[in-house]
Enzyme design. Sequence first.
Site, short mmCIF file in Angstrom:
data_model
loop_
_atom_site.label_atom_id
_atom_site.label_comp_id
_atom_site.label_asym_id
_atom_site.label_seq_id
_atom_site.Cartn_x
_atom_site.Cartn_y
_atom_site.Cartn_z
N ASP A 99 64.51 10.65 175.46
CA ASP A 99 63.89 11.74 176.21
C ASP A 99 64.35 13.05 175.55
O ASP A 99 63.99 13.30 174.41
CB ASP A 99 64.29 11.64 177.68
CG ASP A 99 63.38 12.43 178.61
OD1 ASP A 99 62.97 13.54 178.23
OD2 ASP A 99 63.09 11.96 179.72
N ASN A 120 58.41 13.83 173.75
CA ASN A 120 59.48 14.34 174.60
C ASN A 120 60.32 15.36 173.83
O ASN A 120 59.78 16.25 173.20
CB ASN A 120 60.30 13.18 175.18
CG ASN A 120 60.27 13.18 176.69
OD1 ASN A 120 60.49 14.21 177.33
ND2 ASN A 120 60.00 12.03 177.28
N ASN A 136 54.60 19.36 177.69
CA ASN A 136 55.93 18.91 178.11
C ASN A 136 57.05 19.80 177.58
O ASN A 136 57.59 20.62 178.31
CB ASN A 136 56.14 17.46 177.66
CG ASN A 136 57.37 16.82 178.26
OD1 ASN A 136 57.89 17.31 179.26
ND2 ASN A 136 57.84 15.73 177.68
N GLU A 143 65.66 19.25 183.78
CA GLU A 143 65.01 19.01 182.49
C GLU A 143 65.17 20.25 181.61
O GLU A 143 65.52 21.33 182.07
CB GLU A 143 63.52 18.70 182.67
CG GLU A 143 63.20 17.20 182.73
CD GLU A 143 63.30 16.52 181.37
OE1 GLU A 143 63.76 17.17 180.39
OE2 GLU A 143 62.89 15.35 181.26
#
Length: 287
Positions: free
Chosen positions: A200, A154, A104, A20
Amino acid sequence: MQMQSVTPARLVTTGLAFGESPRWHGGRLWVCNWGTSEIIATDAHGNREIMLIVPAVLPYSIDWLQDGRLLVVSGREGLLLRQEVDGKLVTHADLRGLSKSPWNEIVVDGRGNIYVNGGGPAPAAGEYFGPGTIVLITADGAARQVADDIAFANGMAVTPDNKTLILAESHGNRLTAFDIAADGSLSNRRAWADLDGYPDGICLDAEGAVWYADVPNKHCVRVREGGEVLQTVTVDRGCFACMLGGADRRTLFIVAAEWRGFEHMVGDARTGQVLSVEAPAPGVGWP
């Protein structure tokens, strides 16, 4: 009429858990390897190195201050950490008072403003995330909320002129844009592109298009403002994020992994990969 083409990707490296928050920095792709506490860096040939072990399992994300120091969002702990020149991690900002949910993603714009998203109210029963927020951390360390009611916040990107922030709302099936004021505040919220998918991680290119990764649909898609699809890169597993890098920033790097649900994100499976494909336009803006 959509100008869509499907492009195959090349395998760069494998054996990750969940990659990520990819960032092109110092001639390599840095990736947060969720579930392992690792931040790794890999070159275009797949030679990789563990750069840092962080006090977080997931979620965590990275970017850099203008002076080159690394920032790490420790999502569940509600802390924004900073790596000092001696390698130690210290608290750059405490976000615990601004949210009851994990944080996040992060982006630092060209003026040094730091945006962190996620967070928001505590999730409802049976849900993993409540409505998301964006907070701004300014150069003096002050943190304040600048957007709310986001449908699963995101990826974020800021345009080269520092005037627009684009956000992926995964559960809203859209990219959302905000105007950035001189003091870093966000206003004029609007749909940048309504999508047939679940965006995302995202990045921007020099032709004004956005690349977004999509986990359920197992692809990355390049779109114009308004939603016209220009190019699709399809793989055999969920695409979590993407980043334009390489010597001329014309290589699209994709982090992908098999998705088995939130409850199975931490485990021994190592299905994560970094893939790449040549892109039609170089990356611009931030990250």
